[in-house]
Scaffold this motif. Structure first.
Motif, PDB file in Angstrom:
ATOM      1  N   LEU A  32       0.407   0.534   4.219  1.00 42.83           N
ATOM      2  CA  LEU A  32       1.682   0.142   4.821  1.00 42.83           C
ATOM      3  C   LEU A  32       2.172   1.278   5.717  1.00 42.83           C
ATOM      4  CD1 LEU A  32       3.275  -1.396   1.609  1.00 42.83           C
ATOM      5  CD2 LEU A  32       2.441  -2.646   3.619  1.00 42.83           C
ATOM      6  N   THR A  57       8.526   0.120   0.884  1.00 41.16           N
ATOM      7  CA  THR A  57       8.442   0.337  -0.567  1.00 41.16           C
ATOM      8  C   THR A  57       8.825  -0.955  -1.306  1.00 41.16           C
ATOM      9  OG1 THR A  57      10.595   1.402  -0.333  1.00 41.16           O
ATOM     10  CG2 THR A  57       8.718   2.842  -0.711  1.00 41.16           C
ATOM     11  N   ALA A  60       5.818  -3.116  -1.059  1.00 42.89           N
ATOM     12  CA  ALA A  60       4.768  -2.553  -1.926  1.00 42.89           C
ATOM     13  C   ALA A  60       4.994  -2.925  -3.388  1.00 42.89           C
ATOM     14  CB  ALA A  60       4.722  -1.033  -1.765  1.00 42.89           C
ATOM     15  N   THR A  63       3.131  -5.928  -4.626  1.00 43.47           N
ATOM     16  CA  THR A  63       1.665  -5.979  -4.473  1.00 43.47           C
ATOM     17  C   THR A  63       1.016  -6.451  -5.781  1.00 43.47           C
ATOM     18  OG1 THR A  63       1.873  -4.080  -2.997  1.00 43.47           O
ATOM     19  CG2 THR A  63      -0.341  -4.589  -3.806  1.00 43.47           C
ATOM     20  N   VAL A  69      -2.410  -0.005  -3.043  1.00 38.72           N
ATOM     21  CA  VAL A  69      -1.555   0.079  -1.865  1.00 38.72           C
ATOM     22  C   VAL A  69      -1.203   1.539  -1.586  1.00 38.72           C
ATOM     23  CG1 VAL A  69       0.593  -0.346  -3.161  1.00 38.72           C
ATOM     24  CG2 VAL A  69       0.505  -0.939  -0.754  1.00 38.72           C
ATOM     25  N   TYR A  71       1.064   4.239   1.394  1.00 37.43           N
ATOM     26  CA  TYR A  71       2.207   4.243   2.299  1.00 37.43           C
ATOM     27  C   TYR A  71       2.058   5.399   3.271  1.00 37.43           C
ATOM     28  CZ  TYR A  71       7.109   5.131   3.603  1.00 37.43           C
ATOM     29  OH  TYR A  71       8.276   5.352   4.286  1.00 37.43           O
ATOM     30  N   TRP A 146       4.663 -11.121   0.567  1.00 36.46           N
ATOM     31  CA  TRP A 146       3.555 -10.170   0.500  1.00 36.46           C
ATOM     32  C   TRP A 146       2.462 -10.596  -0.501  1.00 36.46           C
ATOM     33  CZ3 TRP A 146       1.230  -6.884   3.393  1.00 36.46           C
ATOM     34  CH2 TRP A 146       0.541  -5.776   2.904  1.00 36.46           C
ATOM     35  N   ARG A 177       8.520   0.498  -4.760  1.00 39.15           N
ATOM     36  CA  ARG A 177       7.560   1.505  -5.247  1.00 39.15           C
ATOM     37  C   ARG A 177       7.891   2.873  -4.636  1.00 39.15           C
ATOM     38  NH1 ARG A 177       2.217   0.103  -6.647  1.00 39.15           N
ATOM     39  NH2 ARG A 177       1.981   2.363  -6.792  1.00 39.15           N
TER      40      ARG A 177
END
Ligand code: B12
Ligand code: SF4
Length: 504
Positions: A32, A57, A60, A63, A69, A71, A146, A177
Motif C-alpha cells: 500500500l 492503515t 490494511a 486484509t 500487507v 505500507y 479491500w 493497522r
C-alpha cells in the motif's frame, strides 16, 4: 528566509528506475503506497510527519489473514518505493495534488506485473480520469471493498470498478493497522477517527463533492479508547472532519477518554463553543489544541460558501472560551473568496494576533473537482487551468474577483511570513506567563525550523526528538486538569493557558 528553503527530496518525487526487472510477483503479497507530494516551503515541514493519514492503515486492517500487507509512505523521504519482494497487488491512495505521481507509480508497478488498485478522494471525484491508470478502482469507502478486491484477485475475477458505501455503519470495521507504520517517523502514530462526515456542507469542501453521500456517523467510544490505549502513545490526533458535529457524542467520547490521562487534538467547528461545558469536557479529557476552520472574517463570504457558523463578530469571544480552558487554537483561513480584496491579508493577520491564536494555517481558495465551487468557477470561466498538481491550496488556480492572481499569491506568502515572524510569535504568546516559555519553544521548533525538520524526517528522528516534549506537555496537562476540575463550571477565572499542544 529559513522557511522558504526547500531541499530537493521534499520537492521532487523519488526516481522510478525503468531498468529494474524484479521477477515474478509474490502471490498474496500486497503493498500500500501513500504517494509523494511537494512540500510548501511557506509552511512547516513538521506538519507532514505530525500524524499519518488513516486511508491505507484502515484498508490494511481489512486484509484477509491469508494475505501479507506492507505500507510505504513516499513522504518520509526514504527513497523509491520497495519492489523486493515484488507485490502481486499494489494499492495506492490518490488525492488530486498527487494524482500524477500516483499514476506514475501505478504504471511502474503494472508494467512489471502487479495488479494496481487506486482509491481515495480523487478517484471518487474523477473516476474516469483515474480508470485508465488502474486494474481496478475502489470508489468511496475502502475498508469494505479491500477484502472483496483481494478475494477477486485470488479467484482471477478482478472487476474494473468497486463502489463503497459511506452510509453503512462502520462500528464493526477492524482497527487500522498502525503496527505497519514506521513509528520513529511520526510525531505520533495515533491518528484516530471517531466520526465521519460533518453537519455542514460548505461549497468549497470535498464533502460537497457530487455523488458523495456521507451522513454523519459515529463509532463506539469504547473502540476509540481501546485504539488510543493500544497504540501506547501519549498524544493522539483526531483526523475527523469535525469531531464536534454532535456535541452529545463528543461529551460521551470525552468522558470515556478522560481516565487515560493522555492528550489529543482535533478539528472542530467554532460552534462547539455554543455550550462551554462541552469545551470544558474536552479539556478535562486531554484536549490541548483544536484546528478550527474560521475560513473568513467576512460574513458575506461565509454565507456565499453556505457555511453555518457563528457570526464573525462573535469569533473572538468564542476563541476566549477555548483559551480559558487551556485549549490552543490553530485557525485555518481561506484567502481569495469573492468578497476578499488585497486588504484581507493584513486584516486577517491582525485579527489572529489580536486574538492570540497560537497557530494559523492559510489556504488559497481552491475549487476541488466535483464541488459546487468548482462548477461555479468553471461556469464563470474563471479556472486558470486544470493542472491538479497546483490544486494544493498553496497556488492560485482561478481568477479572483477583487484582486489579481499575483496579488493573491503574494498575499498568501505574506501571511505566512508575518505569522512565522519573531514579532508575531511574541505577540501571540499566552496570557499566562508560566506558559510563555513552552509556547516559544514549540513555536520556534514548529514554525521556524524547516532545516531541522528535514534532518529529522530524513533520519527518522521525529519521534525521538519530539516524544520527550510531548510527554512533558502531557504531564503539565494532567496537572492542569486537576486544577480545572476544581473550578466551578460557571467561572472561567482560571486562566489555564499553561498548555501548549504537541504540534498542531
Ligand atoms: C491526515 C491528513 C493530512 C496529513 C497527511 C496527508 C497524507 N497524504 O499523508 C497532512 C497533515 C500531512 C495533510 C496535508 C495536506 N492535506 Co490533508 N488531510 C488529512 C485528513 C485530516 C485525514 C485523512 C484521513 O486519514 N482520512 C481518513 C481516511 C480513512 O479516509 P480516506 O482518506 O478518504 O480513505 C478512505 C477511502 O477514500 C478509501 N481509500 C483511500 N485510499 C485508498 C486506497 C485503496 C487501495 C483503497 C482500496 C481504498 C482507499 O478507503 C479509505 C477508508 O474508507 C483529511 C480530512 C479527512 N478527514 O479526511 C485532509 C485532506 C485529505 N487534506 C487535504 C489537503 C488539501 C491537504 C493539503 C494539500 C493542505 C495544505 N495546503 O497543506 C496538505 C498536503 C497534502 C497534499 N498535497 O495532498 C484535503 C484534500 C482535498 C482534496 N479534494 O483532495 C482534505 C480532504 C482536507 C479538507 N477538508 O479539505 N493532510
Ligand atoms: S465545516 Fe469544515 S469539514 Fe464541515 S463541510 Fe465545512 S469545510 Fe468541510
Amino acid at each position: 528566509m529559513d522557511h522558504l528553503w526547500v531541499p530537493d527530496e521534499l520537492r521532487v518525487a523519488p526516481f522510478l528506475d525503468p531498468a529494474i526487472r524484479p521477477g515474478p510477483p509474490t502471490p498474496r503479497y500486497a503493498l500500500l503506497i501513500n504517494p509523494f507530494y511537494p512540500k510548501d516551503p511557506h509552511a512547516s515541514f513538521g506538519k507532514h510527519v505530525l500524524t499519518p493519514s488513516l486511508a491505507l492503515t484502515s484498508v490494511a486492517g481489512a486484509t484477509p489473514p491469508e494475505w501479507q500487507v506492507a505500507y510505504w509512505d513516499e513522504n518520509l523521504v526514504q527513497g523509491p518505493p520497495p519492489w523486493r519482494p515484488f507485490p502481486q497487488v499494489v494499492g495506492i491512495t490518490v488525492h488530486l495534488t498527487f494524482a500524477r505521481r500516483a499514476y506514475a507509480l501505478a504504471e511502474w508497478y503494472r508494467r512489471r506485473g502487479a495488479r494496481v488498485i487506486l482509491g481515495g478522494l480523487h478517484v471518487l471525484s474523477c473516476p474516469q480520469e483515474a480508470a485508465p491508470h488502474a486494474d481496478a478502482l475502489a470508489v468511496g469507502e475502502g475498508v469494505q471493498l479491500w477484502p472483496r478486491i483481494l478475494g477477486d484477485v485470488d479467484n482471477g475475477r478482478l472487476e474494473r470498478v468497486y463502489q463503497g458505501d459511506y452510509r453503512q455503519p462502520y462500528r464493526e470495521d477492524p482497527a487500522p493497522r498502525r503496527d505497519l507504520l514506521p513509528r520513529r517517523s511520526f510525531l505520533t502514530t495515533t491518528s484516530l477517527i471517531a466520526t465521519r462526515g460533518c453537519h455542514n456542507r460548505c461549497g468549497f469542501c470535498y464533502l460537497s463533492t457530487e455523488g458523495l453521500h456521507m451522513p454523519y456517523l459515529v463509532r463506539d467510544v469504547e473502540q476509540i479508547v481501546a485504539e488510543f490505549r493500544d497504540d501506547g502513545q501519549p498524544y493522539a490526533v483526531f483526523i475527523d472532519n469535525n469531531l464536534g458535529s454532535r456535541p452529545e457524542y463528543l461529551r460521551r467520547l470525552c468522558r470515556a477518554l478522560r481516565p487515560l490521562d493522555r492528550i489529543w487534538s482535533a478539528a472542530v467547528t467554532l460552534d462547539v463553543t455554543d455550550d462551554p461545558s462541552v469545551v470544558r469536557e474536552m479539556a478535562l479529557a486531554g484536549c490541548t489544541g483544536v484546528f478550527i476552520g474560521f475560513e473568513s472574517l467576512s460574513d458575506g463570504n461565509l454565507a456565499a460558501a453556505r457555511k453555518k457558523t457563528p457570526r464573525t463578530e462573535d469569533y473572538a469571544r468564542r476563541v476566549d472560551i477555548l483559551h480559558e480552558n487551556g485549549i490552543q487554537v490553530n485557525g485555518s483561513f481561506v484567502l481569495g473568496f469573492d468578497q476578499d480584496g488585497p486588504d484581507v491579508f493584513p486584516q486577517t493577520a491582525d485579527w489572529i494576533e489580536k486574538n492570540r491564536l497560537e497557530c494559523a494555517t492559510f489556504h488559497i481558495l481552491t475549487p476541488y473537482p466535483g464541488t459546487p465551487l468548482f462548477r461555479q468557477m468553471e461556469g464563470e470561466g474563471r479556472l486558470l487551468h486544470k493542472n491538479w498538481d497546483l490544486y494544493d491550496t498553496a497556488h492560485v488556480v482561478f481568477q479572483p474577483r477583487h484582486m489579481t492572481p499575483e496579488q493573491l499569491a503574494e498575499g498568501y506568502a505574506w501571511c505566512y511570513h508575518r505569522l512565522f515572524s519573531h514579532r508575531s510569535i511574541w505577540r501571540r504568546r499566552p496570557a499566562d506567563r508560566h506558559a510563555v516559555l513552552p509556547y516559544l519553544a514549540m513555536s520556534y521548533l514548529y514554525k521556524r525550523s524547516n532545516r531541522l525538520w528535514h534532518l529529522l524526517i530524513r533520519h527518522r528522528l521525529t519521534a525521538l526528538v519530539w516524544r520527550p516534549l510531548v510527554e512533558c506537555t502531557r504531564r503539565r496537562h494532567v496537572r492542569f486538569r486537576r486544577r480545572l476540575e476544581a473550578v466551578p463550571i460557571s467561572g472561567f477565572e482560571l486562566r489555564a493557558g499553561a498548555v501548549v499542544a504537541a504540534g498542531v
